[in-house]
Design a protein around this motif. Structure first.
Motif, short mmCIF file in Angstrom:
data_model
loop_
_atom_site.label_atom_id
_atom_site.label_comp_id
_atom_site.label_asym_id
_atom_site.label_seq_id
_atom_site.Cartn_x
_atom_site.Cartn_y
_atom_site.Cartn_z
N TRP A 43 -1.01 5.70 1.78
CA TRP A 43 0.06 5.87 2.75
C TRP A 43 -0.46 5.71 4.18
CZ3 TRP A 43 1.94 10.80 -0.21
CH2 TRP A 43 2.66 10.40 -1.33
N THR A 44 -1.68 6.17 4.44
CA THR A 44 -2.27 6.00 5.77
C THR A 44 -2.46 4.52 6.08
OG1 THR A 44 -3.42 8.14 5.64
CG2 THR A 44 -4.24 6.55 7.25
N GLY A 45 -2.98 3.78 5.11
CA GLY A 45 -3.13 2.34 5.31
C GLY A 45 -1.79 1.66 5.58
N ALA A 46 -0.76 2.09 4.84
CA ALA A 46 0.58 1.52 5.02
C ALA A 46 1.12 1.84 6.41
CB ALA A 46 1.52 2.04 3.94
N LEU A 47 0.98 3.10 6.83
CA LEU A 47 1.50 3.50 8.13
C LEU A 47 0.78 2.80 9.27
CD1 LEU A 47 1.94 7.35 7.48
CD2 LEU A 47 3.77 5.67 7.82
N ASP B 142 -3.31 9.44 -2.72
CA ASP B 142 -1.95 9.14 -2.24
C ASP B 142 -1.95 8.88 -0.74
OD1 ASP B 142 -1.09 9.61 -4.81
OD2 ASP B 142 -0.26 11.60 -4.40
N TRP B 143 -2.57 9.80 -0.01
CA TRP B 143 -2.53 9.72 1.45
C TRP B 143 -3.41 8.61 1.99
CZ3 TRP B 143 0.88 11.07 4.76
CH2 TRP B 143 1.75 12.12 4.46
N ILE B 144 -4.43 8.21 1.24
CA ILE B 144 -5.22 7.05 1.67
C ILE B 144 -4.33 5.81 1.71
CG2 ILE B 144 -7.01 5.44 0.94
CD1 ILE B 144 -8.06 7.91 2.28
N TYR C 212 0.82 -1.21 0.00
CA TYR C 212 0.00 0.00 0.00
C TYR C 212 0.85 1.26 0.00
CZ TYR C 212 -4.24 -2.70 0.55
OH TYR C 212 -5.29 -3.56 0.32
N GLY C 213 2.05 1.18 0.59
CA GLY C 213 2.96 2.32 0.50
C GLY C 213 3.35 2.61 -0.94
N LEU C 214 3.66 1.56 -1.70
CA LEU C 214 3.99 1.73 -3.12
C LEU C 214 2.78 2.18 -3.92
CD1 LEU C 214 6.30 -1.39 -3.70
CD2 LEU C 214 6.99 1.02 -3.64
N ALA C 215 1.58 1.70 -3.53
CA ALA C 215 0.37 2.11 -4.24
C ALA C 215 0.14 3.61 -4.12
CB ALA C 215 -0.84 1.36 -3.70
N GLY C 216 0.61 4.21 -3.02
CA GLY C 216 0.50 5.65 -2.88
C GLY C 216 1.27 6.40 -3.95
N PHE C 217 2.34 5.79 -4.44
CA PHE C 217 3.14 6.41 -5.50
C PHE C 217 2.71 5.95 -6.89
CE2 PHE C 217 6.02 6.36 -1.81
CZ PHE C 217 6.43 7.69 -1.78
N PHE C 218 2.24 4.71 -6.99
CA PHE C 218 1.96 4.12 -8.30
C PHE C 218 0.53 3.56 -8.35
CE2 PHE C 218 6.48 3.39 -7.26
CZ PHE C 218 7.06 4.22 -8.22
N HIS C 219 -0.42 4.33 -8.89
CA HIS C 219 -1.80 3.86 -9.05
C HIS C 219 -2.47 4.55 -10.25
CE1 HIS C 219 -1.98 7.28 -6.10
NE2 HIS C 219 -2.86 7.70 -7.00
N ALA C 220 -1.67 4.90 -11.25
CA ALA C 220 -2.19 5.71 -12.36
C ALA C 220 -2.91 4.89 -13.42
CB ALA C 220 -1.04 6.50 -13.01
N ASP C 221 -2.69 3.57 -13.46
CA ASP C 221 -3.34 2.75 -14.49
C ASP C 221 -3.45 1.32 -14.00
OD1 ASP C 221 -0.78 1.55 -14.82
OD2 ASP C 221 -0.24 3.06 -16.32
N GLU C 222 -3.97 0.45 -14.90
CA GLU C 222 -4.19 -0.94 -14.50
C GLU C 222 -2.91 -1.64 -14.06
OE1 GLU C 222 -5.32 0.43 -17.29
OE2 GLU C 222 -7.29 -0.36 -17.88
N THR C 223 -1.84 -1.46 -14.82
CA THR C 223 -0.60 -2.17 -14.52
C THR C 223 -0.08 -1.80 -13.14
OG1 THR C 223 -0.02 -2.25 -16.87
CG2 THR C 223 1.76 -2.60 -15.28
N GLU C 224 -0.03 -0.50 -12.85
CA GLU C 224 0.49 -0.06 -11.55
C GLU C 224 -0.39 -0.55 -10.41
OE1 GLU C 224 2.77 4.06 -12.93
OE2 GLU C 224 1.06 4.16 -11.55
N LEU C 225 -1.70 -0.46 -10.60
CA LEU C 225 -2.61 -0.86 -9.52
C LEU C 225 -2.60 -2.37 -9.32
CD1 LEU C 225 -4.38 0.74 -7.61
CD2 LEU C 225 -6.33 0.30 -9.09
N ILE C 226 -2.46 -3.13 -10.40
CA ILE C 226 -2.40 -4.59 -10.27
C ILE C 226 -1.14 -5.00 -9.52
CG2 ILE C 226 -1.98 -6.71 -11.58
CD1 ILE C 226 -3.95 -5.69 -13.67
#
Length: 489
Positions: free
Chosen positions: A458-462, A454-456, A365-379
């Motif tokens: 990162w909050t889950g990760a933290l 982003d912060w959603i 989820y920390g990485l998802a905060g940086f990378f969630h712009a398309d299907e590949t990143e979110l998958i």
């Protein structure tokens, strides 16, 4: 006729090296998985039906469609976990699934929104089923199979994530909210049948006279008030008098409950158990970790389905069907990981898998905060997070098994379920508060910007760091194969 005479109990099944999976035990586990995970499926189906409910009844109070069920579930959970020990878990399973079926029928046939809410309230009686199913595994299965069976029961939620979104789209598109409600009705009725024919009787564990009805009402009412305040806080405003009033009332009730229970002859919660450090650590860490694991996917859906409007809304703008197709990837990972964990936990310390799961979930989820712009990143990021989530949801019930006795299992599982609901409400409220600080309002509708998403993540990760740190202090777990295997006198 004694409670065990209706059908033979599996408590007497072999608990040493001869214990193995049989068709009968597999049938029992399926009979417990179906109603337990139907709660998660009903949540997904109901969320997809909300818009249809609002348009069909022309109501601006559609939030009560889901909130009514949650509030009744929260109120009844303390009673269900205690009554299961008092009168037998199978008997209570049949009662609450029967009530759930009646409530679902009322909701499906309701001609007004008010009657719909009455049905949802009655259906909420079925909500605390998890407070019975996990303890049932401890009492029914041979001691050597308790850990893998508990892990499979928990991790099977991944199957729900795979199929429920597709089912929801088909039902809502074809028949609106009525299609969803009638499916839930049929599924709940099937739960009743499976329990009646496949789950053996479990003798009552608590035969002491007296019942702490007042304590149950104060505890359930206090938790319900807190959940209600958190659920309404976003629409009322977090500093509104109604929000603060309900929150204060709930906290006062919980404080009064703690003081009163110390002098009660037969308390609904045994504080001598909860004061043991391993129990308190496992329940708190397990409740928070699973709340994150269950809540984060719904926030990912929010990102996926909100429109993409440059400068206004940073959603991905997917259709519900496209989101379901993409989500199959990480839900398969979650389910497969849980099944693998159920086998590994017979040979590996469950704490090690739990720690690994929390680390993977946090990193994902920390990485998802940086990378969630398309299907590949979110998958990729969600698969990593769900690799951890699979270990978490499979490991949590096993951790509880390792710190409580067979007689205390109902209490441990019941408290864990209450904490999952409470922490889930807190985390959801926190998530929407974060999104609100990064939103744009157009024509009365709030659209969320990328910084909010982003912060959603990162909050889950933290927040995963909290259960990780707590669980580092959990001592070595007891193995039910050693503690439960002694034959009854």
């Amino acid at each position: 006729m004694t409670p065990t005479s209706a059908s033979p109990s599996l408590d007497a099944a072999p608990s040493d090296d001869t214990a193995r999976w049989t068709p009968r035990l597999a049938g029992v586990l399926i009979a417990l998985i179906w109603p337990t995970q139907m709660l998660a499926a009903a949540g997904i189906l109901g969320a997809n039906a909300t818009s249809s409910v609002a348009q069909s009844f022309h109501t601006t109070h559609v939030a009560w469609f889901g909130l009514t069920f949650v509030l009744v579930t929260t109120l009844l959970t303390p009673f269900v976990m205690k009554l299961g020990d008092r009168y037998g878990k199978k008997r209570l399973m049949l009662v609450i699934t029967g009530l759930g079926t009646v409530g679902d029928i009322i909701a499906a046939t309701a001609g007004s929104f008010e009657l719909m809410l009455v049905g949802r309230a009655i259906a909420g009686c079925y909500g605390p089923f998890g407070a019975l199913s996990f303890p049932a595994v401890r009492h029914i299965f041979p001691a050597r199979l308790v850990k893998p069976a508990s892990a499979i029961l928990g991790s099977s939620v991944g199957l729900v994530g795979i199929g429920a979104p597709f089912l929801a789209g088909w039902l809502v598109d074809g028949w609106g909210y009525k299609g969803v409600m009638w499916f839930i009705t049929a599924a709940t009725a099937l739960s009743f049948v499976l329990i009646a024919f496949l789950v053996p009787q479990i003798p009552p564990r608590d035969r002491r006279p007296g019942f702490d009805w007042l304590g149950g009402l104060v505890l359930g009412g206090g938790l319900t008030a807190v959940v209600y305040a958190l659920g309404q806080g976003q629409s009322w405003g977090w500093t509104d008098a109604k929000t603060l009033g309900w929150l204060a009332a709930g906290l006062v009730a919980l404080a009064v409950f703690v003081l009163v229970e110390r002098s009660t002859a037969h308390p609904i919660l045994d504080f001598t158990v909860l004061r043991r450090r391993p129990v308190a650590l496992v329940l708190t860490a397990g409740g928070l970790a699973q709340a994150i694991a269950y809540t984060m996917p719904s926030l990912v859906i929010l990102l996926a389905l909100y429109p993409h409007i440059p400068g206004v809304s940073a959603g991905l703008g997917w259709t519900a069907q496209h989101n379901a197709a993409v989500g199959v990837t990480w839900n398969l990972v979650m389910f497969g990981t849980g099944i693998a964990a159920s086998r590994l936990m017979r040979r590996i310390d469950a704490r090690h898998l739990w720690w690994a799961g929390l680390i993977l979930m946090g990193v994902g989820y920390g990485l998802a905060g940086f990378f969630h712009a398309d299907e590949t990143e979110l998958i990729l990021t969600s698969c990593l997070a769900n690799l951890g989530s699979g270990l978490v949801v499979a490991g949590a019930p096993v951790l509880v098994v390792g710190v409580v006795s067979k007689e205390e299992q109902g209490l441990g599982s019941g408290i864990l379920n209450m904490l999952i609901s409470l922490f889930g409400a807190v985390f959801t409220a926190l998530a929407f508060a974060v999104l609100a600080t990064h939103s744009t309002v157009e024509n009365g509708t709030a659209f969320y910007q990328d910084a909010g998403y982003d912060w959603i993540f990162w909050t889950g990760a933290l927040l995963t760091a909290v259960p990780l740190v707590l669980s580092l202090f959990v001592p070595r777990l007891r193995d039910p194969a050693e503690t439960d295997a002694a034959p009854a006198a």
